[in-house]
Design an enzyme around this catalytic site. Sequence first.
Site, PDB file in Angstrom:
ATOM      1  N   LYS A 293      -0.983  -9.570   2.805  1.00  0.00           N
ATOM      2  CA  LYS A 293      -0.331  -9.103   4.037  1.00  0.00           C
ATOM      3  C   LYS A 293      -1.278  -8.147   4.745  1.00  0.00           C
ATOM      4  O   LYS A 293      -1.966  -7.351   4.089  1.00  0.00           O
ATOM      5  CB  LYS A 293       0.987  -8.401   3.710  1.00  0.00           C
ATOM      6  CG  LYS A 293       1.666  -7.751   4.924  1.00  0.00           C
ATOM      7  CD  LYS A 293       3.100  -7.358   4.647  1.00  0.00           C
ATOM      8  CE  LYS A 293       3.275  -6.059   3.934  1.00  0.00           C
ATOM      9  NZ  LYS A 293       2.685  -4.876   4.598  1.00  0.00           N
TER      10      LYS A 293
ATOM     11  N   GLU B 120       8.747  -4.068  10.829  1.00  0.00           N
ATOM     12  CA  GLU B 120       9.135  -2.746  10.320  1.00  0.00           C
ATOM     13  C   GLU B 120       9.458  -1.797  11.468  1.00  0.00           C
ATOM     14  O   GLU B 120       8.706  -1.710  12.458  1.00  0.00           O
ATOM     15  CB  GLU B 120       7.981  -2.157   9.478  1.00  0.00           C
ATOM     16  CG  GLU B 120       8.298  -0.751   8.977  1.00  0.00           C
ATOM     17  CD  GLU B 120       7.352  -0.224   7.904  1.00  0.00           C
ATOM     18  OE1 GLU B 120       6.436  -0.973   7.489  1.00  0.00           O
ATOM     19  OE2 GLU B 120       7.526   0.930   7.489  1.00  0.00           O
TER      20      GLU B 120
ATOM     21  N   ASP C  15       0.834  -1.203   0.000  1.00  0.00           N
ATOM     22  CA  ASP C  15       0.000   0.000   0.000  1.00  0.00           C
ATOM     23  C   ASP C  15       0.872   1.257   0.000  1.00  0.00           C
ATOM     24  O   ASP C  15       0.364   2.377  -0.137  1.00  0.00           O
ATOM     25  CB  ASP C  15      -1.015  -0.006   1.153  1.00  0.00           C
ATOM     26  CG  ASP C  15      -0.362  -0.118   2.518  1.00  0.00           C
ATOM     27  OD1 ASP C  15       0.878  -0.184   2.596  1.00  0.00           O
ATOM     28  OD2 ASP C  15      -1.117  -0.149   3.513  1.00  0.00           O
TER      29      ASP C  15
HETATM   30  O1  KIV Z   1       3.549  -1.159   1.668  1.00  0.00           O
HETATM   31  C1  KIV Z   1       4.745  -1.460   1.829  1.00  0.00           C
HETATM   32  O2  KIV Z   1       5.630  -1.085   1.040  1.00  0.00           O
HETATM   33  C2  KIV Z   1       5.096  -2.255   2.997  1.00  0.00           C
HETATM   34  C3  KIV Z   1       6.552  -2.472   3.266  1.00  0.00           C
HETATM   35  C4  KIV Z   1       7.134  -1.239   3.814  1.00  0.00           C
HETATM   36  C5  KIV Z   1       6.799  -3.645   4.125  1.00  0.00           C
HETATM   37  O3  KIV Z   1       4.252  -2.693   3.702  1.00  0.00           O
END
Ligand code: KIV
Length: 296
Positions: free
Chosen positions: A125, A194, A48
């Site tokens: 995710k 993160e 996202d």
């Molecule tokens: O959206 C994204 O790029 C992420 C990464 C920072 C893990 O969730």
Amino acid sequence: MRSKLTAPAIRARKVRDGGEPLVMVTAYDAPGARMADEAGVDLLLVGDSVAMVVLGYDDTLQVTVDDLAHHTAAVARGLASSAPDRPAKKPFVVADLPWMSYHTTPTDTVMNAAQLIRAGAQGVKLEGGRKRLPMIEAILDAEIPVMGHLGLTPQSLHAMGGFRVQGREHGAALELVADAKALAAAGCFAIVLEGVPDEVARMVTDAVDVPTIGIGAGAGTDGQVLVYHDVLGIEDRILPKFVRRYADLKAAGVDALSAYAADVRSGAFPGEAETYHLDAEVAETLGIYGLAPIGV
Ligand code: KIV
């Protein structure tokens, strides 16, 4: 036809068990997916973060499932035609469930996850710990692999009071470990960590039997993820401490576009090599014996 890396194969890639560290990078479109595949990455994340690095928003809260599905489909199409001769497997595609797509009911959550799978992802995710377990279980129950995301969870921007490193205090570090254990026990095949101190990322990594994939979490995780535009230096406005730029494509792009603009303005582009012509006989029937006048 090259087969894809699978969720069970990724789940087994624990460094302490001899697994090679996992390499994940974000991808949002077909050319990006092809480049990452040719580079041999293991996982593509249709993150996202597309909201911030592609669509120009200040946070990730602005994108919807439809937006993520649109970019996931582009990534999947790019991979379909990429690097046919590479010996290694194609990357596993994970799509982010955006904010508010897994916060209401398990039914809505599963339907949103299914939309991303139908768009071309192999897994989804989502952000958050134990309080997300009912949604994680519902998605897993629909046979969709789930990747967790703990620590600095950008969708909680306002609740966290900004993009801040998490787990710095004793209690918060232990909460992170407990969340990670719960996600792993529920069946997540990997967990993104993160924005957490290296020491805490190592505690979490030791505590779970699924791979951890770090971003701003030090070198002790089972893999790393970075945002495509950061790795390539396309995003040059901010450089977080955890980013390493491997190219300066923004500068290269500005140079190339400046050269193009100068050539157009001077008349140097297009040249003969970039120009189509009529066959002489056809030109004659039109009364053209030299160069056609501009506008014909
Ligand atoms: O959206 C994204 O790029 C992420 C990464 C920072 C893990 O969730």
